[in-house]
Design an enzyme around this catalytic site. Sequence first.
Site, mmCIF file in Angstrom:
data_model
loop_
_atom_site.group_PDB
_atom_site.id
_atom_site.type_symbol
_atom_site.label_atom_id
_atom_site.label_comp_id
_atom_site.label_asym_id
_atom_site.label_seq_id
_atom_site.Cartn_x
_atom_site.Cartn_y
_atom_site.Cartn_z
ATOM 1 N N ASP A 15 0.696 -1.302 -0.252
ATOM 2 C CA ASP A 15 -0.213 0.485 -0.072
ATOM 3 C C ASP A 15 0.677 1.547 0.288
ATOM 4 O O ASP A 15 0.073 2.132 0.174
ATOM 5 C CB ASP A 15 -0.745 -0.332 0.962
ATOM 6 C CG ASP A 15 -1.769 -1.026 1.241
ATOM 7 O OD1 ASP A 15 -1.696 -1.825 -0.001
ATOM 8 O OD2 ASP A 15 -2.696 -1.194 1.781
ATOM 9 N N LYS A 113 -6.650 -4.864 -3.194
ATOM 10 C CA LYS A 113 -8.337 -5.254 -1.981
ATOM 11 C C LYS A 113 -8.564 -3.773 -1.614
ATOM 12 O O LYS A 113 -8.392 -2.868 -1.696
ATOM 13 C CB LYS A 113 -6.977 -6.074 -0.584
ATOM 14 C CG LYS A 113 -6.161 -4.561 -0.229
ATOM 15 C CD LYS A 113 -5.055 -5.453 0.796
ATOM 16 C CE LYS A 113 -4.244 -4.627 1.232
ATOM 17 N NZ LYS A 113 -4.429 -3.435 2.229
ATOM 18 N N CYS A 158 -2.070 -2.169 7.778
ATOM 19 C CA CYS A 158 -2.175 -3.577 6.889
ATOM 20 C C CYS A 158 -0.472 -4.285 6.665
ATOM 21 O O CYS A 158 -0.621 -5.451 5.908
ATOM 22 C CB CYS A 158 -2.260 -2.411 5.296
ATOM 23 S SG CYS A 158 -3.761 -2.181 5.245
#
Length: 211
Positions: A15, A113, A158
């Site tokens: 990310d 995701k 994450c």
Amino acid sequence: MFTLDPETDALLVIDVQNDFCPGGRLSVPGGDEVVPLINRLAWLFPNVLVTQDWHPAGHHSFASQHEGAAPYDLARLPYGPQVLWPDHCVQGSWGAELHPGLDLPGAQLTLRKGFRRTVDSYSAFQEADRRTHTGLSGYLRDRGLTRVVLVGLATDFCVAWSAQDAREQGFGAAVIEDACRAIDLGGSLGAAWEAMAAAGVERVQSRDLLG
Ligand SMILES: [Zn+2]
């Protein structure tokens, strides 16, 4: 010292997107500082995989979708507790794009995701309902990759969830601490490191790999 196995290790870049960097909508302090280091680390790995948080507009993890809620409030969603976030990483937006300084020409997979409107997914392996899989385990197994080495954003969300799920799915996992940055919401960073240690996640520094 950390010994890399180029055949079976994969660098998993979590990310590193505009919205998680300064100037973005869910800015992680110092989020952009990891970019040059990740670019260097990536040269050590023949296998580089990238994730992107990728939400439809009106995603249920957004505080804006809950009456009277403010960003960073804790809510109860049908699958369990959920931190409510500012709107971020909306599909197709500038904020959802990977940081422009990221230079990973050898990356083999971009895994998106969080694209189901009602379920969040911090983890690259399974969504927050703890039932819906992203397909990453199957990908790793099919390719004979047995350990993921994680870098990116954010350490305590994450990255930590992905690392723990990697262990749960039977993979090795290591987090390069200085190639990550954290949000640290109410002690979440310390709790994340404790949980990762308990799950058998290795905690390493970039110098352990770069010398
Ligand atoms: Zn998100």
